[in-house]
Design a protein around this motif. Structure first.
Motif, PDB file in Angstrom:
ATOM      1  N   TYR A  78       0.801  -1.248   0.175  1.00 48.78           N
ATOM      2  CA  TYR A  78       0.067  -0.383  -0.200  1.00 48.78           C
ATOM      3  C   TYR A  78       0.926   1.557  -0.485  1.00 48.78           C
ATOM      4  N   PHE A  79       0.366   2.611  -0.811  1.00 43.71           N
ATOM      5  CA  PHE A  79       1.108   3.633  -1.223  1.00 43.71           C
ATOM      6  C   PHE A  79       0.559   4.589  -0.555  1.00 43.71           C
ATOM      7  N   LYS A  80       0.620   5.579  -0.001  1.00 48.87           N
ATOM      8  CA  LYS A  80      -0.525   6.947   0.331  1.00 48.87           C
ATOM      9  C   LYS A  80       0.435   7.797  -1.292  1.00 48.87           C
ATOM     10  N   PRO A  81      -0.149   8.461  -0.927  1.00 49.93           N
ATOM     11  CA  PRO A  81       0.051   9.986  -1.754  1.00 49.93           C
ATOM     12  C   PRO A  81       1.441  10.928  -0.747  1.00 49.93           C
ATOM     13  N   SER A  82       1.909  11.241  -2.000  1.00 50.69           N
ATOM     14  CA  SER A  82       3.399  12.389  -1.583  1.00 50.69           C
ATOM     15  C   SER A  82       2.841  13.550  -0.528  1.00 50.69           C
ATOM     16  N   GLU A  83       1.401  13.791  -0.776  1.00 52.11           N
ATOM     17  CA  GLU A  83       1.108  14.705   0.000  1.00 52.11           C
ATOM     18  C   GLU A  83       0.607  14.813   1.356  1.00 52.11           C
ATOM     19  N   LEU A  84       0.109  13.986   1.724  1.00 53.79           N
ATOM     20  CA  LEU A  84      -0.252  13.068   2.813  1.00 53.79           C
ATOM     21  C   LEU A  84       1.095  12.718   4.108  1.00 53.79           C
ATOM     22  N   ALA A  85       1.197  13.686   4.789  1.00 51.01           N
ATOM     23  CA  ALA A  85       2.153  13.155   5.368  1.00 51.01           C
ATOM     24  C   ALA A  85       2.667  12.017   6.377  1.00 51.01           C
ATOM     25  N   SER A  86       1.363  11.281   6.562  1.00 51.05           N
ATOM     26  CA  SER A  86       1.471  10.343   7.213  1.00 51.05           C
ATOM     27  C   SER A  86       0.580   9.083   6.650  1.00 51.05           C
ATOM     28  N   GLN A  87       0.875   7.993   7.301  1.00 47.51           N
ATOM     29  CA  GLN A  87       0.243   6.575   6.598  1.00 47.51           C
ATOM     30  C   GLN A  87      -0.847   6.296   7.511  1.00 47.51           C
ATOM     31  N   PHE A  88      -2.057   6.402   7.751  1.00 48.71           N
ATOM     32  CA  PHE A  88      -3.040   5.428   8.556  1.00 48.71           C
ATOM     33  C   PHE A  88      -3.603   5.288   7.830  1.00 48.71           C
ATOM     34  N   MET A  89      -3.910   3.527   8.861  1.00 47.24           N
ATOM     35  CA  MET A  89      -5.860   2.838   7.872  1.00 47.24           C
ATOM     36  C   MET A  89      -6.115   3.020   9.538  1.00 47.24           C
ATOM     37  N   LEU A  90      -7.680   2.267   8.884  1.00 46.46           N
ATOM     38  CA  LEU A  90      -8.759   2.628   9.561  1.00 46.46           C
ATOM     39  C   LEU A  90      -8.971   0.953   9.916  1.00 46.46           C
ATOM     40  N   PRO A  91      -9.514   0.580  11.265  1.00 43.69           N
ATOM     41  CA  PRO A  91      -9.638  -0.522  11.121  1.00 43.69           C
ATOM     42  C   PRO A  91     -11.226  -0.849   9.979  1.00 43.69           C
ATOM     43  N   GLY A  92     -11.252  -2.308   9.163  1.00 46.34           N
ATOM     44  CA  GLY A  92     -11.840  -2.045   8.097  1.00 46.34           C
ATOM     45  C   GLY A  92     -11.290  -2.588   6.796  1.00 46.34           C
ATOM     46  N   ASP A  93     -10.364  -1.422   6.895  1.00 43.10           N
ATOM     47  CA  ASP A  93      -9.347  -1.233   5.915  1.00 43.10           C
ATOM     48  C   ASP A  93      -8.783  -2.499   4.794  1.00 43.10           C
ATOM     49  N   PHE A  94      -8.615  -2.869   5.659  1.00 42.48           N
ATOM     50  CA  PHE A  94      -8.078  -4.655   4.914  1.00 42.48           C
ATOM     51  C   PHE A  94      -8.216  -5.640   6.295  1.00 42.48           C
ATOM     52  N   THR A  95      -8.245  -6.869   5.430  1.00 40.71           N
ATOM     53  CA  THR A  95      -7.828  -7.700   6.407  1.00 40.71           C
ATOM     54  C   THR A  95      -6.702  -8.461   6.396  1.00 40.71           C
ATOM     55  N   GLY A  96      -6.497  -9.160   7.107  1.00 41.39           N
ATOM     56  CA  GLY A  96      -4.787  -9.916   7.308  1.00 41.39           C
ATOM     57  C   GLY A  96      -5.003 -10.914   7.469  1.00 41.39           C
TER      58      GLY A  96
END
Length: 331
Positions: free
Chosen positions: A147-165
């Motif tokens: 998963y990549f975040k945009p360069s413009e966003l300072a941090s990479q966050f995910m919320l619960p439910g955004d993926f299933t590990g």
């Protein structure tokens, strides 16, 4: 092999590419729609574009190759030729397009720096970027995604439910997602600004995963690009702290010359499986019980630089158009 599309032809093709859904399935599922009502000013707290690089898809096949026995049919697929630079380019393009569509839909978008510099996020740590996750897909399938975040966003966050590990490796990511959700919710409450979280998972093989496969002649694998159903969604955290979630429920794909596909199964593997299938068929005909045999095929997908980025960005843009259309209707 077909010739690569020219830049002009590719752009023209993408402009005309229809959204591709799985049959007549409803394209989205919405939860908490009332929570989006009245929210017109938003900040983007997370925007993640994931890329599946490896998947193992399987299902129980009744009848098998010769119609005389059962077995498990598997497709092991691998994507090669996609560089980190290509993925970052796609994530940046998808984000810029999303922000543009958001503004065109009548929303006021708060600069990213205002959100990430807010006190509510001061103690919230970014995930490692890019983020590698072993993901669980439906009905016994699994894969590896980055998963990549945009360069413009300072941090990479995910919320619960955004993926299933898949497995224990995602425990830490799940804990981080919970902390990020709390921080972004606090920001929304304190600032009176809604927070949007987006995650798109790009499937390179465009396989209709188990439950959608047609196993009459084995596993059918093609090389389209799609935003995956169930693993792609948008969340709006309202100033009330409550959420509205719109989940993609049917793949959103484009077709074109994005990838070369080849059967990577070795001659030995094919011969062993063929012999086992024949033996199983003869045993079944003689009413002799033997273990069930299935077919396993390995596929390698090689991305075509330039075309791949255009296709993935177009699929993400179509997903944004769909999700923002539904979000606007709830406003």
């Amino acid at each position: 092999m077909k010739k690569l599309l020219s830049a002009v032809a590719l752009v023209a093709m993408l402009a005309q590419s229809p959204v591709v859904y799985a049959g007549d399935k409803e394209p989205v599922k919405i939860s908490g729609p009332a929570n989006a009502k009245g929210v017109t000013t938003v900040a983007i707290g997370a925007f993640n574009v994931g890329f599946i690089f490896e998947s193992v898809d399987q299902t129980k096949a009744s009848g098998g190759l010769m119609g005389a026995f059962g077995g498990t049919t598997k497709a092991k697929s691998e994507l090669v030729g996609v560089t980190p630079e290509m993925m970052q380019k796609i994530a940046d393009a998808a984000y810029a397009d999303f922000v543009s569509q958001l503004g065109a839909s009548g929303y006021t978008v708060i600069p990213a720096g205002d959100l990430f510099g807010h006190a509510a996020l001061a103690k919230t740590k970014s995930l490692e970027t890019p983020l590698d996750i072993n993901i669980a897909l439906e009905k016994g399938s699994k894969g590896k995604a980055t998963y990549f975040k945009p360069s413009e966003l300072a941090s990479q966050f995910m919320l619960p439910g955004d993926f299933t590990g898949s497995g224990m490796s995602s425990i830490g990511i799940n804990m981080s997602a919970g902390q990020a959700s709390m921080a972004l919710t606090n920001y929304a409450k304190q600032s009176g600004v809604g927070v949007i979280d987006v995650v798109y998972l790009i499937d390179f093989s465009d396989q209709k995963r188990p439950g959608f496969f047609s196993f009459g002649g084995g596993v059918n694998v093609n090389s389209g690009l799609s935003v995956s159903a169930d693993y792609s969604r948008m969340t709006l955290i309202a100033p009330s702290g409550k959420q509205a979630v719109i989940t993609v429920k049917a793949p959103i794909g484009v077709e074109g010359e994005f990838i070369d596909k080849s059967d990577a199964s070795t001659g030995t593997e094919k011969a062993v499986q063929s012999a086992a299938n024949v033996a199983g068929g003869l045993a079944a005909a003689a009413n002799i019980g033997l273990p069930m045999f299935g077919k396993t095929r390995k596929f390698q997908f090689t991305a075509k630089p330039g075309n791949y980025e255009e296709g993935a960005a177009k699929a993400a843009s179509l997903a944004s158009e769909l999700l923002l259309g539904r979000l606007g209707a709830m406003r």
